[in-house]
Design a protein around this motif. Structure first.
Motif, mmCIF file in Angstrom:
data_model
loop_
_atom_site.group_PDB
_atom_site.id
_atom_site.type_symbol
_atom_site.label_atom_id
_atom_site.label_comp_id
_atom_site.label_asym_id
_atom_site.label_seq_id
_atom_site.Cartn_x
_atom_site.Cartn_y
_atom_site.Cartn_z
ATOM 1 N N LEU A 124 0.831 -1.207 0.000
ATOM 2 C CA LEU A 124 0.000 0.000 0.000
ATOM 3 C C LEU A 124 0.865 1.257 0.000
ATOM 4 O O LEU A 124 0.573 2.230 -0.691
ATOM 5 C CB LEU A 124 -0.915 -0.005 1.240
ATOM 6 N N GLN A 125 1.945 1.220 0.763
ATOM 7 C CA GLN A 125 2.785 2.404 0.903
ATOM 8 C C GLN A 125 3.743 2.599 -0.270
ATOM 9 O O GLN A 125 4.298 3.674 -0.441
ATOM 10 C CB GLN A 125 3.617 2.317 2.201
ATOM 11 N N SER A 126 3.966 1.554 -1.053
ATOM 12 C CA SER A 126 4.972 1.635 -2.124
ATOM 13 C C SER A 126 4.398 2.260 -3.385
ATOM 14 O O SER A 126 3.218 2.102 -3.688
ATOM 15 C CB SER A 126 5.505 0.245 -2.445
ATOM 16 N N SER A 127 5.305 2.958 -4.095
ATOM 17 C CA SER A 127 4.850 3.617 -5.316
ATOM 18 C C SER A 127 4.855 2.659 -6.504
ATOM 19 O O SER A 127 4.186 2.888 -7.495
ATOM 20 C CB SER A 127 5.742 4.826 -5.607
ATOM 21 N N SER A 128 5.625 1.594 -6.419
ATOM 22 C CA SER A 128 5.652 0.635 -7.533
ATOM 23 C C SER A 128 5.836 -0.774 -6.986
ATOM 24 O O SER A 128 6.284 -0.961 -5.847
ATOM 25 C CB SER A 128 6.794 0.970 -8.480
ATOM 26 N N ALA A 129 5.488 -1.747 -7.816
ATOM 27 C CA ALA A 129 5.622 -3.149 -7.410
ATOM 28 C C ALA A 129 7.082 -3.468 -7.117
ATOM 29 O O ALA A 129 7.397 -4.222 -6.200
ATOM 30 C CB ALA A 129 5.089 -4.048 -8.508
ATOM 31 N N ARG A 130 7.964 -2.870 -7.913
ATOM 32 C CA ARG A 130 9.392 -3.135 -7.751
ATOM 33 C C ARG A 130 9.881 -2.687 -6.369
ATOM 34 O O ARG A 130 10.584 -3.419 -5.673
ATOM 35 C CB ARG A 130 10.159 -2.383 -8.856
ATOM 36 N N SER A 131 9.491 -1.453 -6.012
ATOM 37 C CA SER A 131 9.972 -0.953 -4.720
ATOM 38 C C SER A 131 9.341 -1.740 -3.572
ATOM 39 O O SER A 131 9.969 -1.967 -2.536
ATOM 40 C CB SER A 131 9.721 0.546 -4.576
ATOM 41 N N SER A 132 8.099 -2.186 -3.766
ATOM 42 C CA SER A 132 7.445 -2.990 -2.731
ATOM 43 C C SER A 132 8.184 -4.319 -2.548
ATOM 44 O O SER A 132 8.490 -4.719 -1.419
ATOM 45 C CB SER A 132 5.987 -3.235 -3.149
ATOM 46 N N LEU A 133 8.491 -4.966 -3.673
ATOM 47 C CA LEU A 133 9.187 -6.258 -3.603
ATOM 48 C C LEU A 133 10.561 -6.099 -2.952
ATOM 49 O O LEU A 133 10.969 -6.891 -2.102
ATOM 50 C CB LEU A 133 9.323 -6.859 -5.011
ATOM 51 N N LEU A 134 11.233 -5.034 -3.366
ATOM 52 C CA LEU A 134 12.580 -4.776 -2.838
ATOM 53 C C LEU A 134 12.527 -4.544 -1.320
ATOM 54 O O LEU A 134 13.314 -5.114 -0.560
ATOM 55 C CB LEU A 134 13.164 -3.550 -3.546
ATOM 56 N N THR A 135 11.570 -3.716 -0.898
ATOM 57 C CA THR A 135 11.434 -3.421 0.541
ATOM 58 C C THR A 135 11.168 -4.701 1.333
ATOM 59 O O THR A 135 11.794 -4.947 2.373
ATOM 60 C CB THR A 135 10.257 -2.437 0.775
ATOM 61 N N LEU A 136 10.249 -5.506 0.819
ATOM 62 C CA LEU A 136 9.879 -6.726 1.548
ATOM 63 C C LEU A 136 11.019 -7.736 1.576
ATOM 64 O O LEU A 136 11.247 -8.393 2.594
ATOM 65 C CB LEU A 136 8.630 -7.347 0.922
ATOM 66 N N LEU A 137 11.742 -7.848 0.463
ATOM 67 C CA LEU A 137 12.862 -8.793 0.445
ATOM 68 C C LEU A 137 13.967 -8.341 1.399
ATOM 69 O O LEU A 137 14.568 -9.157 2.099
ATOM 70 C CB LEU A 137 13.419 -8.954 -0.973
ATOM 71 N N ILE A 138 14.196 -7.026 1.428
ATOM 72 C CA ILE A 138 15.205 -6.504 2.360
ATOM 73 C C ILE A 138 14.764 -6.801 3.798
ATOM 74 O O ILE A 138 15.557 -7.245 4.623
ATOM 75 C CB ILE A 138 15.440 -4.985 2.139
#
Lengths: 476, 233
Positions: A239-253
């Motif tokens: 919800l907070q991420s601007s793109s799927a990529r940044s969401s995936l990256l945040t969650l993987l980190i």
């Protein structure tokens, strides 16, 4: 509001079921868990049978050792094997590192032997593949893959705007999505824990574990809470991420940091803050205290002399030869008692350090919920440090009882200076009952894990109260 | 049905909408013309409460949008320029989902009838939306407005990118809804469509409503001339 949450959840479930890649991933996790359960069951039956056979053989050996001097029997000793429970194959915990059997002998409290980790390569550093590991690390990874674009996709496609135009708040969309993904996770965990319980109930007939039902329920509860927290967090990140990529990256980190880096770092941190002596130093200190006394000026010879004088005075005789009992037996038992005192003292110091190290690690669960679930899972599977410690204490008590019985028999039934002349037999060996062990109730263990319980509760509180109430319904 | 009072929206120093006063009644089709960035979409977003006004008020059916965000949305239906539905669901499933969110419990037959009435071909009803053209998706949007019995329709460049036939079909749907007393606010670049469909036409420039006319009072040529004059000034 409720019906809107259910509608959104139903829509999400339908979308998940229509994505072939997710179906494949789910099947993979279910097969993996099913395999872990099956392999655990097979392994449990094999190991249980081996342990029972070995324990019976050692008992037969002990009883059938023939007539001999009790002190020789005390050195002949026996073995105790750590009983296996099905839960210990669900979560190996520290079993891999703590050893499976112990040799009980006079004078020397031996260490546990045959640690499974000794036979492994470096790969064990990453954790063995157990069902617990699948639930603790792999299932969250699957949750990341199914949730990372749940909101970003809607934002990118514009469907979120359409939802908002229908008067549906972001909070409702969030709760609906979390409900859907939680249900998906539950379709994996509920059958798994039911299966675990049923297999456990059908095999748990030796009363080693008397609260299997409660433990399985607590495991289910802890994993449910953890996976719900992870699901909610993942949906929130999307919800907070601007793109799927940044969401995936945040969650993987987040997954890497909280699931791998922090747990490893916290273990090192604990060791750094509360260092423990090396095994060599630890044993040297014990030997030194036994030889020279814990006050550094109370040598073994002085202690024996004091004991001798005490007995001479007590029996009002001039020589130990005149004692009605064998002073060698008394002396040996006194040596054992002193050795036990020294061991208890050093072990207590060491265990205090271990507890502090564990506590340092537990506090890290406030930033890494994985640590909380890992520790609680080990506790409820009775494979944690406290459970091992309890088993170790019980084996130590058994050893002390065995040696004391041998020494007392020697003292009461033989004469001073006699050794090979006196022989005890099966009647004495039978006075030592076979070792029976019952794991303490799970509720007894809970007191050690209040930090983990508070940490998980806080994570739930954050997800349940703070995050949904922080939503803005504005799009600018 | 739709009203604004000195409605203003600023983003820092930039004024996206400046003191807009507007009134649209039941059965009106108000077409907002203007270049990109003129404030058309901002006006619609303010009615939807997607953004907060800097000053002024927007009213839907007499209710302050800011104070009654949920209630006002019950009267509204919104069709954006590129209506995106859930691609992995059929048109019928999308309609059922959005109606369900509103508490609607129409039967499958009723929903199918609404889709057909809104111009969707029967054999597309049960096909996934990823096979739909833009025009087809817009028709699902209209079906949703009908299912919801929306009193107000907010359209943000709904005919942009549609072929003339689809555009014409869409206009006919709007006229049908107008007859049923629906108040329609449509932001568009299409002067012809505005003149053809609208009852009222407004021209916006740099956040200001610079012209507001009744459609029947102007010819297409007059409208075009006025529009170009405003754009060049």
């Amino acid at each position: 509001m409720k019906h809107q949450i259910f509608f959104i959840a139903r829509k999400e479930l339908r979308s998940i079921l229509r994505q072939n890649s997710l179906k494949v991933l789910f099947t993979f996790v279910i097969v993996l868990l099913g395999f872990a359960l099956y392999a655990g069951h097979i392994s449990y039956k094999q190991q249980k049978s081996m342990i029972e056979t070995a324990q019976k053989e050692r008992r037969v050996e002990w009883l059938g050792q023939g007539n001999k001097h009790p002190h020789i029997a005390a050195h002949y000793g026996t073995y105790i094997f750590k009983p296996k429970t099905l839960l210990s194959l669900f979560d190996f915990g520290l079993d891999t590192y703590t050893g499976t059997s112990i040799y009980l002998e006079a004078h020397f409290p031996h260490d546990f032997m045959f640690r499974p980790v000794q036979g492994y390569g470096n790969i064990v550093r990453f954790g063995e593949l157990s069902a617990a590991l699948v639930l603790q690390l792999l299932l969250p990874l699957l949750i990341i893959f199914i949730t990372f674009q749940t909101f970003t996709k809607e934002k990118e496609k514009g469907t979120l705007k359409l939802l908002a135009s229908q008067g549906v708040s972001m909070k409702i969309v969030y709760l609906g999505k979390v409900l859907a993904y939680t249900l998906v996770v539950f379709t994996i965990t509920i059958p798994f824990f039911i299966g675990l319980y049923l297999i456990g109930v059908n095999n748990n007939n030796d009363l080693v574990l008397t609260d299997l039902g409660l433990r399985t329920f607590l495991l289910f509860l802890v994993y449910s809470v953890y996976l719900w927290v992870f699901t909610s967090f993942s949906v929130w990140v999307s919800l907070q991420s601007s793109s799927a990529r940044s969401s995936l990256l945040t969650l993987l980190i987040f997954w890497i940091v909280t699931g791998i880096i922090i747990p490893k770092t916290s273990a090192n941190l604990g060791e750094t803050i509360y260092p423990i002596p090396s095994m060599k130093m630890f044993k040297e200190d014990i030997q030194n205290d036994i030889a020279n006394g814990m006050n550094a000026n109370d040598t073994k010879d002085k202690r024996i002399e004091r004991l001798k004088q005490r007995y001479l005075k007590e029996y009002r005789v001039d020589s130990i030869h005149q004692l009605p009992i064998n002073f060698s037996g008394i002396q040996m038992q006194e040596g054992e008692e002193y050795s036990n005192k020294v061991h208890d003292f050093h072990n207590a110091k060491l265990y205090k350090k271990f507890k502090l190290q564990n506590r340092a690690g537990s506090f890290m669960s406030f930033i890494a919920p994985y640590i909380a679930v890992r520790n609680l899972s080990m506790a409820f599977s009775a494979t944690d440090w406290y459970s091992f410690n309890d088993f170790q204490e019980k084996t130590s008590d058994y050893r002390r009882h065995l040696i004391r019985t041998m020494n007392n028999d020697m003292a009461m039934n033989s004469k001073y200076g006699e050794f090979y002349e006196y022989k005890a037999g099966r009647n004495l060996w039978e006075t030592i009952a076979d070792f029976k062990y019952t794991i303490p109730k799970a509720t007894m263990n809970l007191k050690y894990y209040w930090i983990e319980l508070v940490s998980l509760s806080i994570w739930v509180l954050i997800m349940f109260i703070l995050i949904p109430s922080s939503f803005k319904n504005k799009l600018d | 049905m739709l009203e604004t009072k000195d409605l203003t929206k600023k983003y820092g120093e930039f004024t996206a909408l400046n003191s807009l006063n507007l009134s649209i009644r039941a059965g009106d089709i108000f077409c907002l013309l203007g270049a990109n960035g003129a404030g058309k979409s901002t006006t619609i977003n303010l009615f939807l409460n997607f953004i907060e006004p800097t000053t002024g008020k927007a009213f839907v059916n007499g209710l302050d949008v800011e104070k009654n965000p949920k209630k006002t949305k019950q009267y509204l239906s919104y069709i954006p320029e590129n209506l995106q539905l859930y691609q992995d669901m059929t048109g019928l499933e999308n309609l059922r989902f959005f109606c369900g969110l509103q508490g609607g419990n129409q039967s499958r037959e009723e929903l199918e009838a609404l889709l057909i009435k809104s111009g969707l071909q029967k054999d597309f009803i049960s096909k996934r939306v990823n096979a739909y053209s833009k025009g087809m998706r817009q028709k699902v949007g209209v079906a949703l407005a009908r299912a919801k019995s929306a009193k107000i329709l907010l359209l943000d460049e709904p005919t942009s990118g549609l072929d003339p036939k689809a555009s014409n079909e869409f206009s006919e749907l709007l006229l049908e809804m107008k007859e049923q007393g629906v108040a329609i606010l449509m932001a568009t670049h299409d002067l012809f469509r505005a003149k053809d469909t609208g009852t009222h036409i407004g021209i916006m420039k740099q956040g200001v409503l610079v012209d507001n006319m009744t459609s029947s009072q102007v010819t297409f040529q007059d409208l075009e001339q006025k529009y170009l004059e405003h754009m060049h000034n």
